[in-house]
Structure formats: structure tokens, C-alpha cells
Design a protein around this motif. Structure first.
Motif, PDB file in Angstrom:
ATOM      1  N   LEU A  92      -4.086   2.116  -7.157  1.00  0.00           N
ATOM      2  CA  LEU A  92      -4.369   2.172  -5.722  1.00  0.00           C
ATOM      3  C   LEU A  92      -5.726   1.550  -5.413  1.00  0.00           C
ATOM      4  O   LEU A  92      -5.879   0.837  -4.413  1.00  0.00           O
ATOM      5  N   LEU A  93      -6.702   1.799  -6.269  1.00  0.00           N
ATOM      6  CA  LEU A  93      -8.024   1.211  -6.067  1.00  0.00           C
ATOM      7  C   LEU A  93      -7.953  -0.314  -6.115  1.00  0.00           C
ATOM      8  O   LEU A  93      -8.568  -1.004  -5.290  1.00  0.00           O
ATOM      9  N   GLU A  94      -7.201  -0.835  -7.080  1.00  0.00           N
ATOM     10  CA  GLU A  94      -7.034  -2.285  -7.180  1.00  0.00           C
ATOM     11  C   GLU A  94      -6.304  -2.835  -5.952  1.00  0.00           C
ATOM     12  O   GLU A  94      -6.648  -3.909  -5.438  1.00  0.00           O
ATOM     13  N   GLU A  95      -5.304  -2.102  -5.499  1.00  0.00           N
ATOM     14  CA  GLU A  95      -4.570  -2.525  -4.309  1.00  0.00           C
ATOM     15  C   GLU A  95      -5.489  -2.552  -3.084  1.00  0.00           C
ATOM     16  O   GLU A  95      -5.416  -3.465  -2.259  1.00  0.00           O
ATOM     17  N   GLN A  96      -6.378  -1.561  -2.982  1.00  0.00           N
ATOM     18  CA  GLN A  96      -7.311  -1.524  -1.856  1.00  0.00           C
ATOM     19  C   GLN A  96      -8.298  -2.686  -1.930  1.00  0.00           C
ATOM     20  O   GLN A  96      -8.672  -3.250  -0.898  1.00  0.00           O
ATOM     21  N   ARG A  97      -8.714  -3.047  -3.146  1.00  0.00           N
ATOM     22  CA  ARG A  97      -9.601  -4.205  -3.307  1.00  0.00           C
ATOM     23  C   ARG A  97      -8.889  -5.484  -2.859  1.00  0.00           C
ATOM     24  O   ARG A  97      -9.475  -6.332  -2.185  1.00  0.00           O
ATOM     25  N   ASP A 157       0.800  -1.229   0.000  1.00  0.00           N
ATOM     26  CA  ASP A 157       0.000   0.000   0.000  1.00  0.00           C
ATOM     27  C   ASP A 157       0.834   1.281   0.000  1.00  0.00           C
ATOM     28  O   ASP A 157       0.583   2.178  -0.808  1.00  0.00           O
ATOM     29  N   PRO A 158       1.843   1.430   0.872  1.00  0.00           N
ATOM     30  CA  PRO A 158       2.627   2.671   0.867  1.00  0.00           C
ATOM     31  C   PRO A 158       3.336   2.928  -0.461  1.00  0.00           C
ATOM     32  O   PRO A 158       3.492   4.088  -0.873  1.00  0.00           O
ATOM     33  N   ILE A 159       3.770   1.865  -1.129  1.00  0.00           N
ATOM     34  CA  ILE A 159       4.465   2.023  -2.408  1.00  0.00           C
ATOM     35  C   ILE A 159       3.537   2.610  -3.457  1.00  0.00           C
ATOM     36  O   ILE A 159       3.891   3.539  -4.193  1.00  0.00           O
ATOM     37  N   VAL A 160       2.319   2.085  -3.513  1.00  0.00           N
ATOM     38  CA  VAL A 160       1.341   2.559  -4.492  1.00  0.00           C
ATOM     39  C   VAL A 160       0.928   3.991  -4.168  1.00  0.00           C
ATOM     40  O   VAL A 160       0.770   4.823  -5.065  1.00  0.00           O
ATOM     41  N   ARG A 161       0.748   4.293  -2.894  1.00  0.00           N
ATOM     42  CA  ARG A 161       0.368   5.664  -2.502  1.00  0.00           C
ATOM     43  C   ARG A 161       1.467   6.656  -2.844  1.00  0.00           C
ATOM     44  O   ARG A 161       1.192   7.804  -3.212  1.00  0.00           O
ATOM     45  N   SER A 162       2.704   6.228  -2.724  1.00  0.00           N
ATOM     46  CA  SER A 162       3.818   7.106  -3.071  1.00  0.00           C
ATOM     47  C   SER A 162       3.808   7.425  -4.562  1.00  0.00           C
ATOM     48  O   SER A 162       4.030   8.585  -4.965  1.00  0.00           O
ATOM     49  N   ARG A 163       3.535   6.416  -5.402  1.00  0.00           N
ATOM     50  CA  ARG A 163       3.455   6.662  -6.849  1.00  0.00           C
ATOM     51  C   ARG A 163       2.317   7.619  -7.176  1.00  0.00           C
ATOM     52  O   ARG A 163       2.441   8.470  -8.067  1.00  0.00           O
ATOM     53  N   ARG A 164       1.195   7.459  -6.470  1.00  0.00           N
ATOM     54  CA  ARG A 164       0.067   8.362  -6.684  1.00  0.00           C
ATOM     55  C   ARG A 164       0.445   9.799  -6.345  1.00  0.00           C
ATOM     56  O   ARG A 164       0.147  10.742  -7.101  1.00  0.00           O
ATOM     57  N   ASP A 165       1.112  10.000  -5.211  1.00  0.00           N
ATOM     58  CA  ASP A 165       1.480  11.348  -4.786  1.00  0.00           C
ATOM     59  C   ASP A 165       2.489  11.977  -5.743  1.00  0.00           C
ATOM     60  O   ASP A 165       2.425  13.190  -6.030  1.00  0.00           O
ATOM     61  N   GLU A 166       3.402  11.156  -6.237  1.00  0.00           N
ATOM     62  CA  GLU A 166       4.398  11.667  -7.204  1.00  0.00           C
ATOM     63  C   GLU A 166       3.720  12.094  -8.501  1.00  0.00           C
ATOM     64  O   GLU A 166       4.124  13.086  -9.125  1.00  0.00           O
ATOM     65  N   ALA A 167       2.692  11.361  -8.916  1.00  0.00           N
ATOM     66  CA  ALA A 167       1.980  11.704 -10.144  1.00  0.00           C
ATOM     67  C   ALA A 167       1.112  12.938  -9.956  1.00  0.00           C
ATOM     68  O   ALA A 167       0.842  13.663 -10.928  1.00  0.00           O
ATOM     69  N   ALA A 168       0.679  13.208  -8.742  1.00  0.00           N
ATOM     70  CA  ALA A 168      -0.217  14.346  -8.490  1.00  0.00           C
ATOM     71  C   ALA A 168       0.528  15.681  -8.536  1.00  0.00           C
ATOM     72  O   ALA A 168      -0.048  16.706  -8.941  1.00  0.00           O
ATOM     73  N   ARG A 169       1.788  15.678  -8.152  1.00  0.00           N
ATOM     74  CA  ARG A 169       2.511  16.948  -8.048  1.00  0.00           C
ATOM     75  C   ARG A 169       2.617  17.709  -9.375  1.00  0.00           C
ATOM     76  O   ARG A 169       2.300  18.908  -9.427  1.00  0.00           O
TER      77      ARG A 169
END
Length: 286
Positions: free
Chosen positions: A182-187, A83-95
Motif C-alpha cells: 500500500l505504501l508503494e502504491e501511495q508513492r 488503490d482500493p484493491i491494495v487496501r482490501s488486501r491490507r484489511d483482509e490481512a489485518a483480520r
């Protein structure tokens, strides 16, 4: 590295203690149980093979369910680690998307004035939350396409909504992919948790049934102290307490009535501490 919770580790250890007790004392317990045949009519007596098979069945069933519980727990922990790895990729893409939207908003305001911002969904600054930022960007892109405009910006450049929309879409795509991941990871995490909780529930039923049965058979066979040590108390069943802190399981034979020396009731307590922790008193971690 995946690591079991203390609760599951203690539950597994308590089950292993019961299985080990059977391995070391099974023959002696059988002898004690068969002694009851002396006062029974021949047709009501039980043979050694039947008792031996039943005790082995109790131990095998408990060992199997404990292995399944540990596997399900580790699978859940491994999913949590992703989970933290996927969230980190999401945050990097948001910037970069947030930066782009802020610049587009400034550009539209500079050329069309603040009154032009609402026409392109830019009345408010871009949100900070990645999912909300992606929704904001999708609206802006749509409105830039719905209200196309290309004109001189007054300083030698060109203000073109198509170019602005393209710049946003280029940076939106990675964020959308990261959000989908991230959604898939949460599922998957939810699925692993549901599986873990189901398997733990099955383990609880089996542990309480097998350990209680074995404890009572120990007592009936003359091994009162061993029966006390293996019985499924509230704290052992809930994983709040590991097995008795000794390595002398081979020395616990008959004698004594078992008592309640470790604070738990004698025999099965009728509790059912489920994976959500309900009906389990809070105690300091051991």
C-alpha cells in the motif's frame, strides 16, 4: 476502466477545436493576413510559407501538449483504480492478526492475571487501524521474546510465550507485506498526480498562448466569429466549459467584432487556473 475527469476532457476538446479550426480555415486566414502586405514596404512584408509554418507550429504544439495531458490524466486515474484493491488486501490481512492478538491477550490474562498484561504490551486491546495493529503486534512479539515464560496453565496445558510469539508473527507477516504494498502504491499515486499536475500546467501555458495567438490572427485575417469561438476564455481554459456546441465550424467566417456572447472576455484573459483548482469559480457540472 480508466476515465478522464470532465475538466480534462473539456480542456482536450477545447484544444482540439482550435486545432480543427486551423485545419479548416488555415488557408483562408493566411489569405486574410497576407492582405496586410498591400500597405507595407516590400522589405517588411511576410511570405505565405512563413505564415503557414507559424500557424502549423501553433496547432502542432497544442495537439502535442493535449495528448500528453490526456496520457498523464489516464495514468493518474489508473493508479487510483489500484488503490482500493491494495487496501482490501491490507484489511483482509489485518483480520486474522486482530483475532490472534485478542486471543493471546485473553490467554495471558487468564494465566498471569491482568497485572501480567503490561509486561507483554497487552494492557490495552488491539487497535482497529491496520498500521497501528501491526505496530502493536511487533511490540507484543518483542516483549514476549524479552520476557520468556513457560509454565503449566493450571488446566493441563502449557503457557509458552515462544509459541504465542510465533503465532502472532505468522499472522503479522501478511499484514506487513500488504502495508508495504500500500505504501508503494501511495508513492506511485503521488508520483502520477505530480506528473499529471506538471503536464496540465504546461498545457495551460501552451493552450492560452496558442489559442490566444490563433484567435487574434483569425480576427486580423477577417475571421472575427472564428476568433471569438477559439479564444481561451476563463471557463474554457479551466475545463469548466466544452467548445461551442455546434458542428458548423466550417461556417464561421468574417463579420462581427466577436463580442462576449459566451460570458468570457475577448482574447486572452490573463488567468492561470492551475490543477489544484485555484482561481476557478465553482460552477455546476455540465
Amino acid at each position: 476502466m480508466a476515465k478522464m475527469s470532465t475538466q480534462v476532457r473539456n480542456r482536450s476538446a477545447n484544444a482540439a477545436y482550435v486545432v480543427s479550426a486551423h485545419a479548416e480555415h488555415g488557408a483562408s486566414i493566411i489569405t486574410g493576413l497576407l492582405a496586410h502586405n498591400t500597405y507595407l514596404p516590400a522589405e517588411q512584408q511576410i511570405d505565405e510559407a512563413t505564415v503557414e509554418r507559424f500557424l502549423a507550429w501553433l496547432a502542432s504544439t497544442l495537439a502535442h501538449k493535449s495528448s500528453a495531458m490526456v496520457a498523464a490524466e489516464l495514468a493518474y486515474v489508473e493508479e487510483q483504480a489500484d488503490d482500493p484493491i491494495v487496501r482490501s488486501r491490507r484489511d483482509e490481512a489485518a483480520r486474522p492478526l486482530a483475532t490472534c492478538l485478542s486471543r493471546v491477550r485473553s490467554r495471558v490474562g487468564a494465566v498471569l492475571g491482568n497485572t501480567g498484561l503490561p509486561s507483554y504490551g497487552l494492557a490495552e486491546p488491539p487497535p482497529r487501524v491496520p498500521a497501528a495493529l501491526a505496530d502493536y503486534a511487533r511490540v507484543v512479539v518483542k516483549l514476549l521474546g524479552t520476557n520468556p515464560r513457560s509454565q503449566d496453565d493450571g488446566i493441563g496445558g502449557t503457557f509458552d510465550t515462544a509459541i504465542l510469539a510465533s503465532a502472532i508473527e505468522e499472522r503479522l507477516a501478511p499484514l506487513r507485506a500488504a502495508l508495504d504494498e500500500l505504501l508503494e502504491e501511495q508513492r506511485q499515486l503521488e508520483g502520477a498526480m505530480i506528473t499529471r499536475d506538471r503536464v496540465v500546467g504546461e498545457w495551460l501555458d501552451v493552450y492560452q498562448g496558442t489559442a490566444a495567438s490563433f484567435a487574434q490572427l483569425c480576427r486580423m485575417g477577417g475571421h472575427h466569429e472564428l476568433g471569438r469561438r477559439v479564444r481561451p476564455t476563463t471557463r474554457r481554459t479551466s475545463g469548466q466549459e466544452p467548445p461551442p456546441a455546434d458542428d458548423t465550424i466550417g461556417d464561421v467566417g468574417g463579420g462581427g467584432d466577436g463580442g462576449n456572447g459566451d460570458g468570457g472576455p475577448d482574447g486572452p484573459d490573463g488567468i492561470d487556473p492551475r490543477p489544484d483548482g485555484s482561481n476557478v469559480p465553482a460552477v455546476a457540472a455540465r
